[in-house]
Motif scaffolding. Structure first.
Motif, PDB file in Angstrom:
ATOM      1  N   ALA A 118     -21.490  76.246  25.459  1.00 23.85           N
ATOM      2  CA  ALA A 118     -22.452  76.742  26.454  1.00 23.85           C
ATOM      3  C   ALA A 118     -21.758  77.529  27.562  1.00 23.85           C
ATOM      4  O   ALA A 118     -22.354  78.437  28.146  1.00 23.85           O
ATOM      5  N   SER A 119     -20.504  77.210  27.819  1.00 17.88           N
ATOM      6  CA  SER A 119     -19.784  77.868  28.912  1.00 17.88           C
ATOM      7  C   SER A 119     -19.723  79.384  28.747  1.00 17.88           C
ATOM      8  O   SER A 119     -19.618  80.127  29.730  1.00 17.88           O
ATOM      9  N   LEU A 146     -23.130  80.538  30.343  1.00 17.87           N
ATOM     10  CA  LEU A 146     -23.549  80.049  31.661  1.00 17.87           C
ATOM     11  C   LEU A 146     -23.558  81.141  32.738  1.00 17.87           C
ATOM     12  O   LEU A 146     -24.415  81.129  33.622  1.00 17.87           O
ATOM     13  N   VAL A 148     -26.979  82.686  33.235  1.00 23.90           N
ATOM     14  CA  VAL A 148     -28.095  81.781  33.502  1.00 23.90           C
ATOM     15  C   VAL A 148     -28.471  81.788  34.981  1.00 23.90           C
ATOM     16  O   VAL A 148     -27.607  81.729  35.860  1.00 23.90           O
ATOM     17  N   CYS A 157     -31.648  77.437  25.376  1.00 26.62           N
ATOM     18  CA  CYS A 157     -31.885  77.007  26.751  1.00 26.62           C
ATOM     19  C   CYS A 157     -31.680  75.497  26.878  1.00 26.62           C
ATOM     20  O   CYS A 157     -31.184  75.015  27.897  1.00 26.62           O
ATOM     21  N   LEU A 161     -28.006  75.023  27.259  1.00 26.09           N
ATOM     22  CA  LEU A 161     -27.555  75.442  28.582  1.00 26.09           C
ATOM     23  C   LEU A 161     -27.945  74.421  29.651  1.00 26.09           C
ATOM     24  O   LEU A 161     -27.163  74.109  30.550  1.00 26.09           O
ATOM     25  N   SER A 212     -25.771  71.409  30.036  1.00 20.61           N
ATOM     26  CA  SER A 212     -24.530  71.567  30.800  1.00 20.61           C
ATOM     27  C   SER A 212     -24.671  71.016  32.211  1.00 20.61           C
ATOM     28  O   SER A 212     -23.679  70.696  32.869  1.00 20.61           O
ATOM     29  N   HIS A 213     -25.925  70.940  32.694  1.00 18.97           N
ATOM     30  CA  HIS A 213     -26.190  70.455  34.052  1.00 18.97           C
ATOM     31  C   HIS A 213     -26.833  69.075  34.065  1.00 18.97           C
ATOM     32  O   HIS A 213     -26.814  68.403  35.096  1.00 18.97           O
TER      33      HIS A 213
END
Length: 309
Positions: free
Chosen positions: A104-105, A108, A111, A142, A145, A148-149
């Motif tokens: 995902a990095s 990012l 995004v 999505c 992504l 990742s958070h």
């Protein structure tokens, strides 16, 4: 009880000759995932146009949906939006393989995300939260992504192809700490008890047994009824997850769903459908219009609007 997963099948079981072609396709998609982002967007566009030419039945489903949801559109406008939908779906397919095979990095920086505080506030009570969204073409990417958070637990539907499903489940296991097959209510409740966000895409027709009828773009359709029940049972707050593709990347944000749930399943389903309508409005082409959203008639035995070609 949840259906048996295919992720525990051995590679030996899935290397039978009848699966070879699927493995070749999966290998090609793996290689494609390494292309630059813009190249994949372009390739996805032409893939979508090819499917648009070939998939007569799916074009028909889109056209019927547009007639129901946007009666003011003329035939030319419906055709233009159908073509845009297939282009978006082609891009979304390649984005799915990005989600599976690439970190995902890499994406990012593309995004836009500015609502982490909404989720943090929802989780303060320690009851988890229920994220609701629609089916838009960059769904898988999505989700990766967002993971990742946020340690979210998505609900998913198993696929018919054992190889495709095996790869999907194994790759998602690298992204999510837990995924939940849609029939496994015990795991949903367990995740909420552990103060985790559980993610539902709430806008598909799962049949009369699991639904109530609520208006969607002015026409009643089968809408899942258990989101409100889960929220009421667990007191977990409900958040809208709105996400989509932009010209340069992706955007996603969360917002609270106020005054939800009520004590009425139909009102709860109506609120959900209204939220989906608003989410669709500014990115119509990205929505899953090729799904038969109105396939279950209100009156059992009535014909489906998709029956005529």
């Amino acid at each position: 009880m949840a259906d048996k997963s295919t992720k525990d099948l051995t590679l030996k079981q899935l290397l039978a000759p009848k699966y070879w072609f699927t493995w070749i396709v999966m290998g090609v998609t793996y290689l494609i995932s390494f292309l630059p982002w813009q190249a994949k967007q372009t390739l996805g566009k032409y893939l979508g146009l090819l499917v648009y030419k070939l998939a007569k039945k799916r074009r028909h489903i889109c056209d019927v949906n547009f007639k129901i949801c946007y009666p003011e559109m003329n035939a030319q406008e419906r055709e233009s939006l159908t073509k845009a939908h297939f282009i978006s779906a082609g891009k979304g397919l390649l984005e799915t393989f990005d989600a599976w095979y690439q970190p995902a990095s890499k994406l990012l920086p593309r995004v836009e995300f500015d609502s982490q505080d909404v989720v943090d506030k929802a989780l303060e009570a320690g009851r988890g939260c229920i994220l609701i969204s629609g089916h838009f073409s960059p769904l898988d990417l999505c989700g990766t992504l967002i993971a990742s958070h946020l340690d979210l637990h998505p609900i998913y539907k198993r696929q018919n192809s054992p190889v495709f499903n095996w790869v999907m489940e194994h790759q998602r296991k690298k992204v999510y700490s837990k995924t939940i097959e849609r029939s496994d209510m015990r795991e949903v409740l367990k995740s909420l008890k552990q103060n985790k966000p559980v993610w539902y895409a709430v806008d598909q027709d799962y049949g009369r047994k699991h639904s109530v009828f609520a208006p969607f773009f002015g026409r009643k359709c089968a809408t899942i009824s258990h989101i409100g029940r889960i929220a009421k049972m667990t007191k977990a707050p409900v958040l809208l997850l709105d996400y989509g593709r932009t010209k340069t990347g992706y955007t996603y944000r969360f917002s609270e769903v106020p005054d939800y749930p009520t004590d009425d399943d139909v009102i709860n389903a109506t609120i959900i459908n209204q939220l989906m309508e608003k989410a669709i409005e500014n990115k119509k082409e990205q929505y899953l219009w090729s799904h038969r959203r109105f396939k279950t008639p209100v009156n059992q035995g009535d014909p489906s609007p998709y029956d005529t070609m």
